[in-house]
Design a protein around this motif. Structure first.
Motif, PDB file in Angstrom:
ATOM      1  N   GLN A  44       0.818  -1.210   0.000  1.00  0.00           N
ATOM      2  CA  GLN A  44       0.000   0.000   0.000  1.00  0.00           C
ATOM      3  C   GLN A  44       0.850   1.258   0.000  1.00  0.00           C
ATOM      4  OE1 GLN A  44      -2.832  -0.233   3.188  1.00  0.00           O
ATOM      5  NE2 GLN A  44      -3.811  -2.050   2.352  1.00  0.00           N
ATOM      6  N   ALA A  45       2.035   1.184   0.591  1.00  0.00           N
ATOM      7  CA  ALA A  45       2.940   2.332   0.619  1.00  0.00           C
ATOM      8  C   ALA A  45       3.752   2.453  -0.664  1.00  0.00           C
ATOM      9  CB  ALA A  45       3.883   2.220   1.822  1.00  0.00           C
ATOM     10  N   GLY A  46       3.590   1.490  -1.572  1.00  0.00           N
ATOM     11  CA  GLY A  46       4.325   1.528  -2.831  1.00  0.00           C
ATOM     12  C   GLY A  46       5.785   1.144  -2.661  1.00  0.00           C
ATOM     13  N   ARG A  47       6.103   0.403  -1.630  1.00  0.00           N
ATOM     14  CA  ARG A  47       7.492   0.033  -1.356  1.00  0.00           C
ATOM     15  C   ARG A  47       7.779  -1.431  -1.652  1.00  0.00           C
ATOM     16  NH1 ARG A  47      10.479   3.723   1.425  1.00  0.00           N
ATOM     17  NH2 ARG A  47       9.348   5.581   2.065  1.00  0.00           N
ATOM     18  N   LEU A  48       6.825  -2.139  -2.196  1.00  0.00           N
ATOM     19  CA  LEU A  48       7.012  -3.542  -2.549  1.00  0.00           C
ATOM     20  C   LEU A  48       6.761  -3.681  -4.042  1.00  0.00           C
ATOM     21  CD1 LEU A  48       7.518  -6.323  -1.157  1.00  0.00           C
ATOM     22  CD2 LEU A  48       5.053  -6.613  -1.160  1.00  0.00           C
ATOM     23  N   PRO A  49       7.677  -4.302  -4.771  1.00  0.00           N
ATOM     24  CA  PRO A  49       7.457  -4.464  -6.217  1.00  0.00           C
ATOM     25  C   PRO A  49       6.167  -5.236  -6.483  1.00  0.00           C
ATOM     26  CG  PRO A  49       9.690  -5.123  -5.618  1.00  0.00           C
ATOM     27  CD  PRO A  49       8.936  -4.892  -4.341  1.00  0.00           C
ATOM     28  N   GLY A  50       5.532  -4.910  -7.574  1.00  0.00           N
ATOM     29  CA  GLY A  50       4.305  -5.588  -7.961  1.00  0.00           C
ATOM     30  C   GLY A  50       3.176  -4.587  -8.102  1.00  0.00           C
ATOM     31  N   PRO A  51       2.042  -5.051  -8.618  1.00  0.00           N
ATOM     32  CA  PRO A  51       0.911  -4.139  -8.817  1.00  0.00           C
ATOM     33  C   PRO A  51       0.384  -3.626  -7.498  1.00  0.00           C
ATOM     34  CG  PRO A  51       0.231  -6.401  -9.189  1.00  0.00           C
ATOM     35  CD  PRO A  51       1.717  -6.419  -8.983  1.00  0.00           C
TER      36      PRO A  51
END
Length: 77
Positions: A44-51
């Motif tokens: 949710q924070a945009g810190r993990l690769p993937g959609p």
């Protein structure tokens, strides 16, 4: 998939108890549930690769009182 890292975690007893109950509700071990919660927060924070999926609490034009959320919206007359 990369190997799993072992990490000793010190956690407040009340927080652990809450996690234990939540994990049981989701049919997961506490360890698996901690990993799940962390992964979702990272995504949710945009810190993990993937959609990135929008969080349930994010406003996408459907806030209470907004278009489509009035009583009877979407129902035929």
């Amino acid at each position: 998939m990369a190997g799993k890292k072992q990490y000793p975690l010190r956690i407040d007893a009340a927080v652990y108890d809450a996690l234990e109950r939540w994990a049981a509700d989701e049919f997961r071990s506490v360890n698996a549930h901690i990993e799940y919660v962390l992964r979702e927060a990272l995504r949710q924070a945009g810190r993990l690769p993937g959609p990135r999926r929008p969080a349930e609490h994010e406003d996408e034009g459907g806030a209470p009182g907004g278009p489509g959320n009035s009583p009877g919206a979407g129902r035929p007359d």
